[in-house]
Design a protein around this motif. Structure first.
Motif, PDB file in Angstrom:
ATOM      1  N   GLY A 172       0.826  -1.188   0.000  1.00  8.08           N
ATOM      2  CA  GLY A 172       0.000   0.000   0.000  1.00  8.08           C
ATOM      3  C   GLY A 172       0.866   1.245   0.000  1.00  8.08           C
ATOM      4  N   PRO A 173       0.252   2.411  -0.168  1.00  5.46           N
ATOM      5  CA  PRO A 173       1.008   3.663  -0.253  1.00  5.46           C
ATOM      6  C   PRO A 173       1.617   4.103   1.068  1.00  5.46           C
ATOM      7  N   GLY A 174       1.194   3.496   2.174  1.00  7.95           N
ATOM      8  CA  GLY A 174       1.791   3.819   3.465  1.00  7.95           C
ATOM      9  C   GLY A 174       1.022   4.895   4.223  1.00  7.95           C
ATOM     10  N   THR A 175       1.186   4.863   5.531  1.00  9.96           N
ATOM     11  CA  THR A 175       0.637   5.876   6.432  1.00  9.96           C
ATOM     12  C   THR A 175       1.799   6.484   7.202  1.00  9.96           C
ATOM     13  N   ARG A 176       1.979   7.773   7.026  1.00  7.95           N
ATOM     14  CA  ARG A 176       3.077   8.461   7.723  1.00  7.95           C
ATOM     15  C   ARG A 176       2.551   8.993   9.037  1.00  7.95           C
ATOM     16  N   LEU A 177       3.049   8.433  10.118  1.00  6.10           N
ATOM     17  CA  LEU A 177       2.582   8.777  11.462  1.00  6.10           C
ATOM     18  C   LEU A 177       3.645   9.577  12.197  1.00  6.10           C
ATOM     19  N   THR A 178       3.219  10.703  12.733  1.00  9.82           N
ATOM     20  CA  THR A 178       4.085  11.509  13.593  1.00  9.82           C
ATOM     21  C   THR A 178       3.417  11.618  14.954  1.00  9.82           C
ATOM     22  N   VAL A 179       4.150  11.278  15.993  1.00  9.62           N
ATOM     23  CA  VAL A 179       3.628  11.351  17.356  1.00  9.62           C
ATOM     24  C   VAL A 179       4.364  12.463  18.097  1.00  9.62           C
TER      25      VAL A 179
END
Lengths: 115, 113
Positions: free
Chosen positions: A107-114
């Motif tokens: 998949g295109p990915g999920t960019r997560l910033t915490v």
């Protein structure tokens, strides 16, 4: 070839909260995978999600932190629970089409910033 | 556990130069796959090699699988700016030919015009 989508594409979350990432495939597939990728780094397999059974987690990843659902052959979710800044990463789902196909589609990915 | 090492980690070339990345496994692999990830993109499958000593070509790309099925290489002839990205090798553990893959660390290729 099959189409695979993920949402959200990106998110910024507060520490201590949880985020659920959805992965949808446009055809029925047996094996789905969840990976984590730090920018510029390799892919680290979190777990294998099989429909109708519990996900199989890799060393260093546990169900309480990364619960996975696989309600049918076209869909899976990954939840990142009780997030900390160390969870900031790109999360990718992928699938293996089965006995007649050996490559993995990502998949295109999920960019997560915490924060 | 099974490890797949890939070198170099980075490679900077001038457009038109050749490029090679190498992949080595600590154990025998059933097969080796190669993926390309463009900057900001996701990995895309390039090819799979299965047989000992196998060589496959895709235009300017040449893929090799070692005789012992523990190493592989990807060679790009006369690089172009469109070759920019990260190249990953990935393998299945001996005895399986589908499912979970073990990825190398990847080689980040930069091509200067």
């Amino acid at each position: 070839s099959a189409v695979i989508s993920q949402k959200p594409s990106r998110d910024i979350c507060q520490r201590g909260t949880s985020l659920t990432i959805q992965c949808q495939v446009d055809s029925q597939v047996t094996m789905m995978f969840w990976y984590r990728q730090q920018p510029g780094q390799s892919l680290t397999l979190i777990a294998t999600a099989n429909q109708g059974s519990e996900a199989t987690y890799e060393s260093g990843f546990v169900i309480d932190k990364f619960p996975i659902s696989r309600p049918n052959l076209t869909f899976s979710t990954l939840t990142v629970s009780n997030m900390s800044p160390e969870d900031s990463s790109i999360y990718l789902c992928s699938f293996f089409p089965g006995p007649k196909g050996y490559e993995q589609y990502f998949g295109p990915g999920t960019r997560l910033t915490v924060t | 556990g099974q490890q797949v090492m890939q070198i170099p980690q980075y490679q900077h070339v001038q457009e038109g130069e050749d490029f090679t990345t190498y992949c080595n496994s600590s154990t025998t692999l059933s097969n080796i796959q190669w993926y390309k990830q463009r900057p900001g993109g996701h990995p895309v499958f390039l090819i799979q090699l299965v047989k000992s000593g196998e060589v496959k070509k895709q235009k300017r790309l040449t893929f090799q699988f070692g005789e012992a099925k523990k190493n592989s290489s990807l060679h790009i002839t006369a690089t172009q700016t469109t070759d920019v990205g990260t190249y990953f090798c990935a393998g299945h553990k001996g005895g399986t030919s589908y499912g979970k893959l073990t990825f190398g660390q990847g080689t980040i290729l930069t091509v200067h015009p």
